[in-house]
Every structure is written in structure tokens, then in C-alpha cells.
Design a protein around this motif. Structure first.
Motif, PDB file in Angstrom:
ATOM      1  N   LEU A 161      -6.186   3.188  -7.483  1.00  0.00           N
ATOM      2  CA  LEU A 161      -6.840   1.951  -7.068  1.00  0.00           C
ATOM      3  C   LEU A 161      -6.733   0.878  -8.136  1.00  0.00           C
ATOM      4  O   LEU A 161      -6.739   1.163  -9.345  1.00  0.00           O
ATOM      5  CB  LEU A 161      -8.297   2.229  -6.731  1.00  0.00           C
ATOM      6  N   ASP A 199      -7.652  -4.207  -4.982  1.00  0.00           N
ATOM      7  CA  ASP A 199      -7.949  -3.477  -3.739  1.00  0.00           C
ATOM      8  C   ASP A 199      -9.390  -3.696  -3.294  1.00  0.00           C
ATOM      9  O   ASP A 199      -9.786  -3.236  -2.216  1.00  0.00           O
ATOM     10  CB  ASP A 199      -7.715  -1.977  -3.933  1.00  0.00           C
ATOM     11  N   MET A 209       0.819  -1.212   0.000  1.00  0.00           N
ATOM     12  CA  MET A 209       0.000   0.000   0.000  1.00  0.00           C
ATOM     13  C   MET A 209       0.857   1.268   0.000  1.00  0.00           C
ATOM     14  O   MET A 209       0.346   2.351  -0.285  1.00  0.00           O
ATOM     15  CB  MET A 209      -0.897   0.077   1.239  1.00  0.00           C
TER      16      MET A 209
END
Length: 128
Positions: free
Chosen positions: A86, A90, A64
Motif C-alpha cells: 500500500l 491509495d 493496481m
């Protein structure tokens, strides 16, 4: 006792962004380190990020780092997870959690047992 409610989940396109909020009630959020975890269908819950009580320290899961930013506003009793770039992977239910202490070593904040209180989760779905 602390009650946590996650807000801000929903549908996003790949490459897009979302900001999740975690609103606390019952006790002052400034007493707690905060963390975000996520759980995808058929997978175990995984650590996303954590932030210390004052917000001066943060720790991220390697996958992340650079895409997600954790923050907090103790005056608003709210923690945030800003998600950028994104990816479909995710997609998960995202949970916020409160821990009584910022653990040492910092890496311990990735362990769910450090956290005493959990929200119900908010669904994030990323389409390709």
C-alpha cells in the motif's frame, strides 16, 4: 435488488496490506460481475478491479495491477479486494459494486455505468 456492504477498511502503513470484503444480501452474488472503485478526497471515482460472475476473469486498472487482487466466494456471497504494498496515494473510500453482466470488451467493466448496485464505501487510509 442487491445490498452491498464493504468491510475491512482502516488504517495501514505504507508497504502494508489490507483485505476488503463486500458482503451481498438480497440476491445471489453469483448472478453479478463485481467491481471495486475508489474515490480520494477531491478526486473523481476511479476504477480499481473487476471480476466476472464465476470468477474466471478479472480486470485491473493498470496502476493496481500486481498490487491488488480481486476474488470472490459465491458460496459466501462475498467479494474481496486484497491490497498489498500500500501507498499513501491509495488512501480513499473504496466501493464495491455489482453489474448484471460481464461486459465486452472487458475494458468496459471500468465504467461505473455498467454497475447497478453500490455499497456505501469503506475508508482506507495509508500512512507514510
Amino acid at each position: 435488488q442487491v445490498q452491498l456492504v464493504e468491510l475491512g477498511g482502516g488504517l495501514a502503513q505504507a508497504g502494508g496490506s489490507l483485505r476488503l470484503s463486500c458482503a451481498a444480501s438480497g440476491r445471489a452474488l453469483s448472478n453479478y460481475a463485481m467491481g471495486w472503485f475508489r474515490q480520494a478526497p477531491g478526486k473523481e471515482r476511479e476504477f480499481v478491479a473487476a471480476i466476472s460472475e464465476s470468477g474466471d476473469s478479472a480486470y485491473y486498472a493498470d496502476s493496481m495491477k500486481g498490487r491488488f487482487t480481486i476474488s470472490r466466494d459465491n458460496a459466501k456471497n462475498t467479494a474481496y479486494l486484497q491490497m498489498y504494498s500500500l501507498k499513501p496515494e491509495d488512501t480513499a473510500v473504496y466501493y464495491c459494486a455489482a453489474a448484471p453482466l460481464w461486459a465486452h470488451p472487458t475494458q468496459a467493466m471500468a465504467n461505473s455505468y455498467e454497475y447497478d448496485y453500490w455499497g456505501q464505501g469503506t475508508q482506507v487510509t495509508v500512512s507514510s
